[in-house]
Design an enzyme around this catalytic site. Structure first.
Site, PDB file in Angstrom:
ATOM      1  N   ARG A  17      12.292 -25.310 142.867  1.00  0.00           N
ATOM      2  CA  ARG A  17      12.601 -25.749 144.730  1.00  0.00           C
ATOM      3  C   ARG A  17      13.516 -25.678 146.054  1.00  0.00           C
ATOM      4  O   ARG A  17      12.205 -26.338 146.803  1.00  0.00           O
ATOM      5  CB  ARG A  17      13.645 -27.520 143.878  1.00  0.00           C
ATOM      6  N   LYS A 346      20.745  -0.597 178.384  1.00  0.00           N
ATOM      7  CA  LYS A 346      20.676  -1.007 176.656  1.00  0.00           C
ATOM      8  C   LYS A 346      21.392   0.464 176.473  1.00  0.00           C
ATOM      9  O   LYS A 346      21.883   1.167 177.979  1.00  0.00           O
ATOM     10  CB  LYS A 346      19.362  -0.939 176.670  1.00  0.00           C
TER      11      LYS A 346
HETATM   12  C1  UD1 Z   1      22.632 -28.124 136.648  1.00  0.00           C
HETATM   13  C2  UD1 Z   1      23.237 -29.194 135.462  1.00  0.00           C
HETATM   14  C3  UD1 Z   1      23.629 -30.332 136.220  1.00  0.00           C
HETATM   15  C4  UD1 Z   1      24.575 -30.373 137.430  1.00  0.00           C
HETATM   16  C5  UD1 Z   1      23.670 -29.671 138.407  1.00  0.00           C
HETATM   17  C6  UD1 Z   1      25.098 -29.156 139.313  1.00  0.00           C
HETATM   18  C7  UD1 Z   1      22.347 -28.019 133.431  1.00  0.00           C
HETATM   19  C8  UD1 Z   1      21.220 -28.325 132.643  1.00  0.00           C
HETATM   20  N1  UD1 Z   1      21.953 -28.979 134.644  1.00  0.00           N
HETATM   21  O1  UD1 Z   1      21.641 -28.487 137.248  1.00  0.00           O
HETATM   22  O2  UD1 Z   1      24.686 -31.124 135.396  1.00  0.00           O
HETATM   23  O3  UD1 Z   1      25.032 -31.586 137.911  1.00  0.00           O
HETATM   24  O4  UD1 Z   1      23.415 -28.130 137.782  1.00  0.00           O
HETATM   25  O5  UD1 Z   1      24.724 -28.409 140.907  1.00  0.00           O
HETATM   26  O6  UD1 Z   1      22.439 -26.895 133.379  1.00  0.00           O
HETATM   27  N2  UD1 Z   1      19.949 -20.841 135.881  1.00  0.00           N
HETATM   28  C9  UD1 Z   1      19.105 -19.674 135.047  1.00  0.00           C
HETATM   29  N3  UD1 Z   1      18.583 -19.589 133.749  1.00  0.00           N
HETATM   30  C10 UD1 Z   1      17.675 -20.796 133.368  1.00  0.00           C
HETATM   31  C11 UD1 Z   1      18.298 -21.895 134.030  1.00  0.00           C
HETATM   32  C12 UD1 Z   1      18.331 -22.146 135.515  1.00  0.00           C
HETATM   33  O7  UD1 Z   1      20.149 -18.924 135.397  1.00  0.00           O
HETATM   34  O8  UD1 Z   1      17.412 -20.559 133.126  1.00  0.00           O
HETATM   35  C13 UD1 Z   1      20.297 -21.031 136.409  1.00  0.00           C
HETATM   36  C14 UD1 Z   1      19.681 -21.196 137.812  1.00  0.00           C
HETATM   37  O9  UD1 Z   1      19.374 -20.069 138.749  1.00  0.00           O
HETATM   38  C15 UD1 Z   1      20.995 -21.984 138.694  1.00  0.00           C
HETATM   39  C16 UD1 Z   1      22.092 -22.352 137.672  1.00  0.00           C
HETATM   40  O10 UD1 Z   1      21.780 -22.058 136.198  1.00  0.00           O
HETATM   41  O11 UD1 Z   1      22.193 -21.262 139.733  1.00  0.00           O
HETATM   42  C17 UD1 Z   1      21.569 -24.166 137.025  1.00  0.00           C
HETATM   43  O12 UD1 Z   1      20.473 -24.485 136.948  1.00  0.00           O
HETATM   44  P1  UD1 Z   1      19.731 -25.666 138.788  1.00  0.00           P
HETATM   45  O13 UD1 Z   1      18.180 -25.053 138.037  1.00  0.00           O
HETATM   46  O14 UD1 Z   1      19.954 -25.160 138.989  1.00  0.00           O
HETATM   47  O15 UD1 Z   1      20.199 -26.961 137.429  1.00  0.00           O
HETATM   48  P2  UD1 Z   1      20.379 -28.376 138.102  1.00  0.00           P
HETATM   49  O16 UD1 Z   1      19.218 -28.680 138.145  1.00  0.00           O
HETATM   50  O17 UD1 Z   1      20.519 -28.227 139.813  1.00  0.00           O
HETATM   51 CA    CA Z   2      21.393 -26.406 141.035  1.00  0.00          CA
END
Ligand code: UD1
Ligand code: CA
Length: 469
Positions: A17, A346
Site C-alpha cells: 500500500r 563555502k
Molecule cells: C495489523 C493487524 C490489525 C491492526 C493493525 C494495526 C493483523 C492480521 N492485523 O493490520 O488488526 O489493527 O495491524 O496497525 O495482524 N508483516 C510481516 N510479515 C507478513 C505480513 C506483515 O512481518 O507476512 C509485518 C508488516 O511489515 C507490518 C506488520 O507486520 O509491520 C503488520 O502488517 P500489516 O500488513 O501492516 O497489517 P495491518 O493491515 O496494518
Molecule cells: Ca500496518
C-alpha cells in the site's frame, strides 16, 4: 534490564500500500526512519533482547540499524507467520514478549511502560492487547470484547457490516506469554479475505485482556503515504509544543518543520517556512526565518537568519545572515559577522566583525577580522581541476566587483580597488589596483554622437527616396 522480556518487531511485510522501491520503514519522520521511532520507544521497556523480523526485500533496514537481532521471514505469509519466524531467535529464559509492528512509530515510551505494569500484574492472562477508540477505524482490526477480555479480532476486510461499526481497534501491539504460543501460531489457517496467516486469530484464542490507550494517535500504523503525512503532522506538533513549553516562540508552529535531533534555546523566534534539520543547535534570542533552512548547523545567541539556507556550518553570536544567503558546508562564522543578500559562501572561515554584505561568492577562504568585502566580489577558487585558497587578512577592504584569482593572500590592512582582478598576493597595507587605467577623452562622446546622428539621417532620407520611385 527486564529479565525474561523480549521485544519482537514485525517488519517482514511487503508494504504494497505504500508503493515505494525503498523499504517503507526507512522513510523518515522528522529526520528519523519509521523503524527508528519504534526502536526508540521499545528501548524504554529495557528488554533482554530486541528481534526484528524482516523479509528478503528489505535488507536495507538490516544494513541501517545496529544493536538488534534479525530474523528472516522467507515469504510474507502474514503476521502470524512473521512471529513464528522470530521465535527461534529468542534467547533462553525469555518467557514474555512485547510484539509491535515496525510501522507504528508514534507509540510513546510512557504508554509502553504503563502497559507493561498492567501486563505483569495480569497473571491469569496470556495476552494484553493494546487497543484504542477512533472515529476512523477503516483498515484496522476491530476488537470484539467480552468485558475486559478480547473475544476475537476481525480484520477490516473480513468484517460484517455490523462489525465495521465497531470503533475500538487493534493496535497490533501485544504483551504475550510465550507458553504454547508457537503451537497456537502453527495452527493458524489463512481462510480469510487476504489469504494470510493472521496473528489476530491467535490473539482471539488466547485469554487476552484489553489495555485501551487514551490517544489513538499513538497506535497510528503507517500503511500509506497519507498515514505518513498524518504521522509527520502529529510528530511535528509534539516537537514544536515541547519547544514552546521550553521557551521557544513559533509564529505559526504548523508552518515550520523541526527534526527530532535539533535543539533551540529559549527566546528564539521561529518564523513560518523555517526548517531546522539534523543535529542543528540554535542559541538564545535568535530570529530564524521566514523561509530559512538550518541543516546540521550550530548557531550561537542573538543571530538573525532570514530567507537563507545554511548547511553544516558553525555560526557565532550576533551574526546576521540573509536574505537569500547560501551558506555551504564547512563554513565557520565568528561573532558579529554580517552575510548579506545573495551571498554564497563555502568552506570558509569568517572572523569576527567581518562583512560580506552583497552579491558575492566566497569559497575555500579565510576572511580576517573586520574585513569588508564589497558587492560583487568573487573568489575564483577553481581552475577546473583543483580548488585553491584565498586568504584575506584582518582589516582588509575589498572594493566592489573585485575578482580574486586563488591561490591568493591579501595582507592585513590592504585595500583592493573596486573592479580589480587580483592575480598576485597583496602585501600588508598596500593598495592593489588591478584594472585598466581610466582615460577621459575631451569632447569625444559629443563628436561621435554628432557623426552618428548625421549618418542615421542620411540613411533615413535614402530609404524615403527609394520608397517614392
Ligand atoms: C495489523 C493487524 C490489525 C491492526 C493493525 C494495526 C493483523 C492480521 N492485523 O493490520 O488488526 O489493527 O495491524 O496497525 O495482524 N508483516 C510481516 N510479515 C507478513 C505480513 C506483515 O512481518 O507476512 C509485518 C508488516 O511489515 C507490518 C506488520 O507486520 O509491520 C503488520 O502488517 P500489516 O500488513 O501492516 O497489517 P495491518 O493491515 O496494518
Ligand atoms: Ca500496518
Amino acid at each position: 534490564m527486564v529479565e525474561g522480556l523480549a521485544v519482537v518487531i514485525l517488519a517482514g511485510g511487503l508494504s504494497t500500500r505504500f508503493k515505494s522501491k525503498r523499504s517503507k520503514l526507512m522513510h523518515q519522520l522528522a529526520g528519523r526512519p519509521i523503524l527508528g521511532w519504534v526502536l526508540e520507544a521499545v528501548a524504554a521497556l529495557e528488554p533482554e533482547q530486541t528481534i526484528v523480523v524482516h523479509g528478503k526485500h528489505n535488507t536495507d533496514i538490516v544494513e541501517h540499524f545496529q544493536g538488534v537481532d534479525w530474523a528472516l521471514q522467507p515469504e510474507p505469509l502474514g503476521t502470524a507467520d512473521a512471529l513464528l519466524c522470530g521465535i527461534p531467535a529468542l534467547g533462553e529464559g525469555i518467557d514474555s514478549i512485547f510484539l509491535i509492528s515496525g510501522d507504528s512509530p508514534l507509540i510513546s515510551s510512557d504508554t509502553l511502560g504503563q502497559a507493561w505494569l498492567v501486563a505483569k500484574a495480569a497473571t491469569g492472562t496470556t495476552a494484553l492487547v493494546l487497543t484504542a477508540d477512533t472515529s476512523d477505524p477503516a483498515g484496522y482490526g476491530r476488537v470484539i470484547k467480552n468485558g475486559y477480555f478480547v473475544e476475537k479480532i476481525v480484520e477490516h476486510k473480513d468484517c460484517t457490516s455490523r462489525e465495521l461499526e465497531i470503533t475500538e481497534v487493534n493496535s497490533g501491539m501485544y504483551f504475550l506469554k510465550l507458553e504454547d504460543l508457537e503451537n497456537d501460531l502453527r495452527a493458524v489457517g489463512s481462510h480469510n479475505a487476504s489469504g494470510e496467516m493472521y496473528l489476530t486469530d491467535v490473539i482471539g484464542k488466547r485469554s487476552g485482556m484489553i489495555y485501551k490507550l487514551n490517544d489513538f494517535d499513538e497506535m497510528l500504523g503507517i500503511n500509506t503515504r497519507c498515514d505518513l503525512a498524518q504521522a509527520e503532522a502529529i510528530i511535528q506538533k509534539r516537537i514544536t509544543t515541547q519547544m514552546m513549553m521550553d521557551g521557544v516562540s513559533f509564529i505559526r508552529p504548523e508552518a515550520s518543520y523541526i527534526e527530532i535531533g535539533a535543539s533551540v534555546a529559549p527566546d528564539t523566534i521561529i518564523y513560518p517556512g523555517s526548517y531546522v534539520l539534523g543535529h542543528s543547535t540554535i542559541g538564545e534570542g535568535c530570529k530564524i526565518g521566514p523561509n530559512t533552512v538550518v541543516d546540521d548547523c550550530v548557531a550561537g545567541d542573538d543571530c538573525t537568519i532570514i530567507f537563507s539556507q545554511l548547511h553544516r556550518a558553525k555560526i557565532g553570536n550576533r551574526v546576521k545572515i540573509g536574505p537569500y544567503c547560501n551558506v555551504r558546508p564547512d563554513t565557520v562564522i565568528e561573532d558579529d559577522v554580517k552575510l548579506g543578500d545573495f551571498v554564497e559562501i563555502k568552506k570558509t572561515l569568517v572572523r569576527k566583525g567581518a562583512k560580506i554584505p552583497h552579491l558575492s561568492y566566497v569559497g575555500d577562504s579565510e576572511i580576517g577580522e573586520k574585513v569588508n568585502i564589497g558587492a560583487g566580489t568573487i573568489t575564483c577558487n577553481y581552475d577546473g581541476f583543483m580548488k585553491h585558497p584565498t586568504i584575506i587578512e584582518d582589516g582588509v577592504f575589498v572594493g566592489s566587483n573585485s575578482t580574486i584569482i586563488a591561490p591568493c593572500r591579501i595582507g592585513s590592512g590592504a585595500y583592493v580597488a573596486a573592479g580589480s582582478v587580483i592575480t598576485q598576493d597583496v602585501p600588508d597595507d598596500d593598495l592593489a589596483v588591478g584594472r585598466g587605467r581610466q582615460v577621459n577623452k575631451k569632447g569625444y562622446a559629443k563628436r561621435i554622437r554628432k557623426n552618428l546622428e548625421r549618418r542615421s539621417a542620411d540613411e533615413k532620407s535614402g530609404r524615403e527616396m527609394e520608397g517614392g520611385s
